[in-house]
Design a protein around this motif. Sequence first.
Motif, PDB file in Angstrom:
ATOM      1  N   LYS A 102      11.732 -19.841 -17.593  1.00  0.00           N
ATOM      2  CA  LYS A 102      12.632 -20.583 -17.769  1.00  0.00           C
ATOM      3  C   LYS A 102      12.472 -21.269 -19.155  1.00  0.00           C
ATOM      4  N   ARG A 103      11.311 -21.017 -19.827  1.00  0.00           N
ATOM      5  CA  ARG A 103      11.048 -21.674 -21.372  1.00  0.00           C
ATOM      6  C   ARG A 103      11.624 -20.670 -22.221  1.00  0.00           C
ATOM      7  N   LEU A 104      12.071 -19.629 -21.863  1.00  0.00           N
ATOM      8  CA  LEU A 104      12.726 -18.557 -22.914  1.00  0.00           C
ATOM      9  C   LEU A 104      14.218 -19.175 -23.083  1.00  0.00           C
ATOM     10  N   ALA A 105      14.284 -19.036 -24.486  1.00  0.00           N
ATOM     11  CA  ALA A 105      15.578 -19.761 -24.774  1.00  0.00           C
ATOM     12  C   ALA A 105      16.841 -18.744 -24.563  1.00  0.00           C
ATOM     13  N   GLY A 106      17.764 -19.453 -23.623  1.00  0.00           N
ATOM     14  CA  GLY A 106      19.039 -18.393 -23.207  1.00  0.00           C
ATOM     15  C   GLY A 106      18.503 -17.753 -21.904  1.00  0.00           C
ATOM     16  N   ALA A 107      17.553 -18.007 -21.377  1.00  0.00           N
ATOM     17  CA  ALA A 107      17.356 -17.029 -19.994  1.00  0.00           C
ATOM     18  C   ALA A 107      18.268 -17.265 -19.004  1.00  0.00           C
ATOM     19  N   GLY A 108      18.573 -18.517 -18.729  1.00  0.00           N
ATOM     20  CA  GLY A 108      19.824 -18.605 -18.023  1.00  0.00           C
ATOM     21  C   GLY A 108      20.895 -17.933 -18.154  1.00  0.00           C
ATOM     22  N   LEU A 109      21.624 -17.894 -19.505  1.00  0.00           N
ATOM     23  CA  LEU A 109      22.528 -17.127 -19.780  1.00  0.00           C
ATOM     24  C   LEU A 109      22.525 -15.548 -19.650  1.00  0.00           C
ATOM     25  N   MET A 110      21.228 -15.061 -20.124  1.00  0.00           N
ATOM     26  CA  MET A 110      21.214 -13.746 -20.087  1.00  0.00           C
ATOM     27  C   MET A 110      20.822 -13.311 -18.502  1.00  0.00           C
ATOM     28  N   VAL A 111      20.380 -14.283 -17.572  1.00  0.00           N
ATOM     29  CA  VAL A 111      20.266 -13.973 -16.393  1.00  0.00           C
ATOM     30  C   VAL A 111      21.660 -13.771 -15.532  1.00  0.00           C
ATOM     31  N   PHE A 112      22.702 -14.684 -16.153  1.00  0.00           N
ATOM     32  CA  PHE A 112      24.107 -14.560 -15.699  1.00  0.00           C
ATOM     33  C   PHE A 112      24.496 -13.281 -16.156  1.00  0.00           C
ATOM     34  N   ALA A 113      24.453 -12.815 -17.466  1.00  0.00           N
ATOM     35  CA  ALA A 113      24.746 -11.630 -17.831  1.00  0.00           C
ATOM     36  C   ALA A 113      24.442 -10.390 -17.080  1.00  0.00           C
ATOM     37  N   VAL A 114      23.209 -10.331 -16.480  1.00  0.00           N
ATOM     38  CA  VAL A 114      22.695  -9.141 -15.661  1.00  0.00           C
ATOM     39  C   VAL A 114      23.478  -9.361 -14.362  1.00  0.00           C
ATOM     40  N   PHE A 115      23.621 -10.530 -13.625  1.00  0.00           N
ATOM     41  CA  PHE A 115      24.302 -10.611 -12.473  1.00  0.00           C
ATOM     42  C   PHE A 115      25.797 -10.581 -12.685  1.00  0.00           C
ATOM     43  N   PHE A 116      26.472 -10.555 -13.875  1.00  0.00           N
ATOM     44  CA  PHE A 116      27.899 -10.336 -14.107  1.00  0.00           C
ATOM     45  C   PHE A 116      28.098  -9.096 -13.902  1.00  0.00           C
ATOM     46  N   THR A 117      27.206  -8.056 -14.385  1.00  0.00           N
ATOM     47  CA  THR A 117      27.381  -6.539 -14.246  1.00  0.00           C
ATOM     48  C   THR A 117      27.247  -6.149 -12.716  1.00  0.00           C
ATOM     49  N   MET A 118      26.770  -6.753 -11.824  1.00  0.00           N
ATOM     50  CA  MET A 118      26.809  -6.335 -10.325  1.00  0.00           C
ATOM     51  C   MET A 118      28.326  -6.845  -9.868  1.00  0.00           C
ATOM     52  N   MET A 119      29.029  -7.489 -10.292  1.00  0.00           N
ATOM     53  CA  MET A 119      30.519  -8.026  -9.964  1.00  0.00           C
ATOM     54  C   MET A 119      31.605  -7.305 -10.543  1.00  0.00           C
ATOM     55  N   PHE A 120      31.162  -6.826 -11.782  1.00  0.00           N
ATOM     56  CA  PHE A 120      32.288  -6.204 -12.814  1.00  0.00           C
ATOM     57  C   PHE A 120      31.577  -4.977 -13.531  1.00  0.00           C
ATOM     58  N   HIS A 121      32.344  -3.928 -13.483  1.00  0.00           N
ATOM     59  CA  HIS A 121      32.150  -2.761 -14.326  1.00  0.00           C
ATOM     60  C   HIS A 121      33.107  -2.313 -15.373  1.00  0.00           C
ATOM     61  N   GLY A 122      32.965  -1.545 -16.378  1.00  0.00           N
ATOM     62  CA  GLY A 122      33.729  -1.411 -17.329  1.00  0.00           C
ATOM     63  C   GLY A 122      34.495  -0.149 -16.776  1.00  0.00           C
ATOM     64  N   GLY A 123      34.059   0.582 -15.936  1.00  0.00           N
ATOM     65  CA  GLY A 123      34.664   1.684 -15.255  1.00  0.00           C
ATOM     66  C   GLY A 123      34.439   3.079 -15.774  1.00  0.00           C
ATOM     67  N   ILE A 124      35.042   3.975 -15.202  1.00  0.00           N
ATOM     68  CA  ILE A 124      34.549   5.426 -15.389  1.00  0.00           C
ATOM     69  C   ILE A 124      34.904   5.960 -16.961  1.00  0.00           C
ATOM     70  N   ILE A 125      36.053   5.588 -17.397  1.00  0.00           N
ATOM     71  CA  ILE A 125      36.488   6.038 -18.696  1.00  0.00           C
ATOM     72  C   ILE A 125      35.711   5.269 -19.765  1.00  0.00           C
ATOM     73  N   PRO A 126      35.555   4.251 -19.877  1.00  0.00           N
ATOM     74  CA  PRO A 126      34.603   3.485 -20.946  1.00  0.00           C
ATOM     75  C   PRO A 126      33.086   3.882 -20.740  1.00  0.00           C
ATOM     76  N   SER A 127      32.876   4.182 -19.729  1.00  0.00           N
ATOM     77  CA  SER A 127      31.218   4.910 -19.504  1.00  0.00           C
ATOM     78  C   SER A 127      31.347   6.221 -20.298  1.00  0.00           C
ATOM     79  N   TYR A 128      32.489   6.935 -19.733  1.00  0.00           N
ATOM     80  CA  TYR A 128      32.208   8.446 -20.286  1.00  0.00           C
ATOM     81  C   TYR A 128      32.301   8.446 -21.717  1.00  0.00           C
ATOM     82  N   LEU A 129      33.326   7.387 -22.587  1.00  0.00           N
ATOM     83  CA  LEU A 129      33.445   7.500 -23.897  1.00  0.00           C
ATOM     84  C   LEU A 129      32.100   6.850 -24.385  1.00  0.00           C
ATOM     85  N   LEU A 130      31.361   6.017 -23.938  1.00  0.00           N
ATOM     86  CA  LEU A 130      30.140   5.408 -24.416  1.00  0.00           C
ATOM     87  C   LEU A 130      29.257   6.529 -24.538  1.00  0.00           C
TER      88      LEU A 130
END
Length: 290
Positions: A102-130
């Motif tokens: 928790k002493r890491l600056a922005g840790a909470g925001l980054m944990v939320f970013a990781v959790f966010f990817t569990m709920m929402f995904h770019g989809g097949i087409i963006p993944s293929y293009l990447l």
Amino acid sequence: MRRTSPAGITFDVLNYAGLALLALLMIFPFWNVLVSSLTAPHLVQEGGMMLWPKEITLIAFKTIVSTPNFVKVFQNTVFITVVGTLLSMLLSVMLAYALSKKRLAGAGLMVFAVFFTMMFHGGIIPSYLLVKNLGLINSLWSLIVPNAINAFNIMILISFFRTLPEELEDSARIDGCNDFGILFLIMAPISMPILATLTLFYAVAQWNMFFQAVMYISNPSNYTLQVLLRQLLIVLTSDAVAASLSEDAPRIGVTVKLAMIVVSSVPILLVYPFLQKHFAKGIMLGSIKG
């Protein structure tokens, strides 16, 4: 504590009997598949359950092994499983350990970013293009890099690392250990149960890779085992091809389907005994706060 009363003994007997029956119900389907894959095709085509092979033959397995590029494809699957699992574990452990502080600056925001990817995904087409823009199309790395980190596993590791006493880190720092030394020399060894469990999760996912292999790989020499077995199944069930083969071809297709299940399942099952002693404990670590 051993039960000595009649009621306790009865409970133990019923408990063991129920668990044995449950284990049998889980094991028997795979056993039936194994037995049928070793049985003569014409007997399997007649249907019915078999406890033991009849007219034992290896023709189904020979058909699979004799498939062009089978050795190369098997090597590809082993490669993405081993390398992919090692890379996934390395990145997951490093990321989760950092975000658990928790002493890491922005840790909470980054944990939320990781959790966010569990709920929402770019989809097949963006993944293929990447993957295409990264130049990974028709490369085995297209099956490793995009799947290197699993958000759910990261959340489990973060929860686990937060349960470890901070005094261990303080003692290590006093002895002159840096962050990498603390992680790999102290935290990792005492985290073997959870690490073994996640290693199994990653290895199974990599071994069973199919959809991404179909989407990113068009070169047959870079196929994975799952894709090759699917192609073989299509060939054996094709009326045009079957007509040009021997009269046993349609019958062989029945046992080849079963043999494919065995070929694709047994190698990864052989890994489990080496991780089993850690698995039961590791699956629950980090899930309970005390």
